[in-house]
Design an enzyme around this catalytic site. Structure first.
Site, PDB file in Angstrom:
ATOM      1  N   ASP A  42       0.868  -1.185   0.000  1.00 10.78           N
ATOM      2  CA  ASP A  42       0.000   0.000   0.000  1.00 10.78           C
ATOM      3  C   ASP A  42       0.904   1.234   0.000  1.00 10.78           C
ATOM      4  OD1 ASP A  42      -3.237   0.315   1.165  1.00 10.78           O
ATOM      5  OD2 ASP A  42      -1.974   2.093   0.935  1.00 10.78           O
ATOM      6  N   LYS A  53      -4.034   6.825   0.715  1.00 14.87           N
ATOM      7  CA  LYS A  53      -5.379   6.878   1.310  1.00 14.87           C
ATOM      8  C   LYS A  53      -5.492   5.899   2.478  1.00 14.87           C
ATOM      9  CE  LYS A  53      -8.035   9.654  -1.320  1.00 14.87           C
ATOM     10  NZ  LYS A  53      -7.454   9.758  -2.606  1.00 14.87           N
ATOM     11  N   ASP A  97       4.528   1.638  -4.162  1.00 16.34           N
ATOM     12  CA  ASP A  97       3.553   2.016  -5.176  1.00 16.34           C
ATOM     13  C   ASP A  97       3.614   1.061  -6.366  1.00 16.34           C
ATOM     14  OD1 ASP A  97       2.009   4.856  -5.589  1.00 16.34           O
ATOM     15  OD2 ASP A  97       2.451   3.808  -7.470  1.00 16.34           O
ATOM     16  N   ASN A 122      -3.424   5.361 -12.543  1.00 14.58           N
ATOM     17  CA  ASN A 122      -3.331   4.487 -11.363  1.00 14.58           C
ATOM     18  C   ASN A 122      -4.067   3.168 -11.549  1.00 14.58           C
ATOM     19  OD1 ASN A 122      -1.685   6.108  -9.911  1.00 14.58           O
ATOM     20  ND2 ASN A 122      -3.299   7.107  -8.759  1.00 14.58           N
ATOM     21  N   TYR A 129     -13.997   6.457 -13.354  1.00 16.53           N
ATOM     22  CA  TYR A 129     -13.681   5.397 -12.403  1.00 16.53           C
ATOM     23  C   TYR A 129     -14.170   4.043 -12.937  1.00 16.53           C
ATOM     24  CZ  TYR A 129     -14.327   2.433  -8.321  1.00 16.53           C
ATOM     25  OH  TYR A 129     -14.330   1.369  -7.460  1.00 16.53           O
TER      26      TYR A 129
END
Ligand code: UDP
Length: 328
Positions: A31, A35, A50, A91, A140
């Site tokens: 992680d 967030k 990442d 991402n 998204y």
């Protein structure tokens, strides 16, 4: 079995990691903590890094002898995805691709992917089955759909087996009270409603009261995060036992409007929760309700906490406890 959980410090990922560890798996969380919360990783090893770092991915898969991946690391805000589409393509698609490449390179064969009801867009009929056409209305949902298509191709070419779980609205908190939903900024309805009830949020807005629904507000299918987490275990077990690649919806099959959510939250908290009305939020379909018959039939999944009151009660306990040391 050694399982890599990307995004395992996030809301859903932390519940998945905990359940996996309780089921006897060796959990390695990756992680970037953009967030996620360090404190949310209750079991297993946390590696901070990442998906953009291809060297790191190779090293983790090799050194940790990873046998399966549960991939939840992603940006997941519908509103933001309509303001910063590039962030979502980078991402959720490009960085996710790094993971698939590293899996192929290191011979890791199984992936459970965190997908979304947002791949469907405005439904032509509800409840939505997996064969419903996909016309995402927001970046998204589109980024998640792209990734599903990429996995399909990787299965065809590299034999990589996947289960894509199309979540409807994850909600609630672990019944142990140790972990729960803590986004910063918070954009999701139930935590916002509960923050308003707690008096730590000034305003609660209802985004649109002119939808073609019974009370004009959007209808969603809320699923307890523990039930969602349990499905990931069934999926990884299925893949290890030879299941072919699959897509499954995950919801309760029952829809609640924004106004109904607020009413149930008033009942649970015993407080009057005032809301103001605002214009629609970009990219929000009017109704999203799942048919989860396929995963019930094929993997024996059964939600243990399907009713909205139980879901909101678990979230309320978590919020009253102050989350991870406060509202972050
Ligand atoms: N919503 C709302 N006010 C808020 C947050 C959300 O009216 O402060 C509505 C939103 O428009 C959607 C529903 O609540 O119809 C659920 O939104 P959420 O962001 O929780 O989940 P999403 O459906 O976007 O995944």
């Amino acid at each position: 079995m050694n399982i890599l959980v990307t995004g395992g410090a996030g809301y859903i990922g932390s519940h998945v990691g905990k359940k996996l560890a309780e089921a006897g798996y060796n959990v390695i969380v990756l992680d970037n903590l953009s967030k996620g919360h360090r404190e949310a990783v209750k079991k297993g090893k946390l590696l901070v890094g990442d998906l953009a770092d291809t060297g790191l991915l190779d090293r983790i898969l090799e050194e940790e002898e990873i046998q399966g991946v549960i991939h939840l690391a992603a940006d997941s805000l519908v509103g933001e995805s309509m303001e910063k589409p590039g962030k979502y393509y980078r991402n959720n698609v490009a960085n996710g691709l790094n993971l698939l490449e590293a899996m192929v390179k290191n011979g890791v064969k199984y992936i459970v992917f965190s997908s979304t009801a947002a791949v469907y867009g405005e439904p032509e009929e509800v409840p939505i089955t997996e064969s419903h056409p996909t016309h995402p209305e927001n970046t998204y949902g589109e980024s998640k759909l792209f990734f599903e298509k990429i996995m399909k191709r990787y299965d065809q070419i590299h034999g990589l087996k996947y289960v894509s779980l199309r979540y409807f609205n994850a909600a609630g908190a672990d019944l142990s009270g140790q972990i729960g939903e803590a986004h910063d900024p918070e954009t999701h309805l139930i935590p916002i409603v509960l923050e308003k009830a707690l008096g730590i949020r000034d305003k609660l807005y209802i985004f649109g009261t002119d939808y073609p629904t019974k009370d004009g507000t959007c209808i969603r299918d809320y699923i307890h995060v523990e039930d969602l987490a349990a499905a990931h275990i069934l999926a990884i077990e299925g893949l290890a036992a030879g299941l072919e690649s699959r897509i499954y919806n995950l919801g309760n099959g029952e829809g609640y409007s924004v106004k109904e959510v607020i009413e149930v939250a008033e009942e649970v908290t015993g407080k009057k929760i005032e809301a103001d009305i605002r214009e629609r939020r970009a990219g929000d379909p009017a109704v999203l309700v799942a048919s989860s018959e396929k995963i019930k039939k094929e993997l024996g999944w059964q939600p243990l906490y399907p009713d909205l009151k139980t879901i909101i009660e678990s979230a309320w306990r978590w919020h009253q406890g102050g989350g991870f040391g406060g509202n972050d």
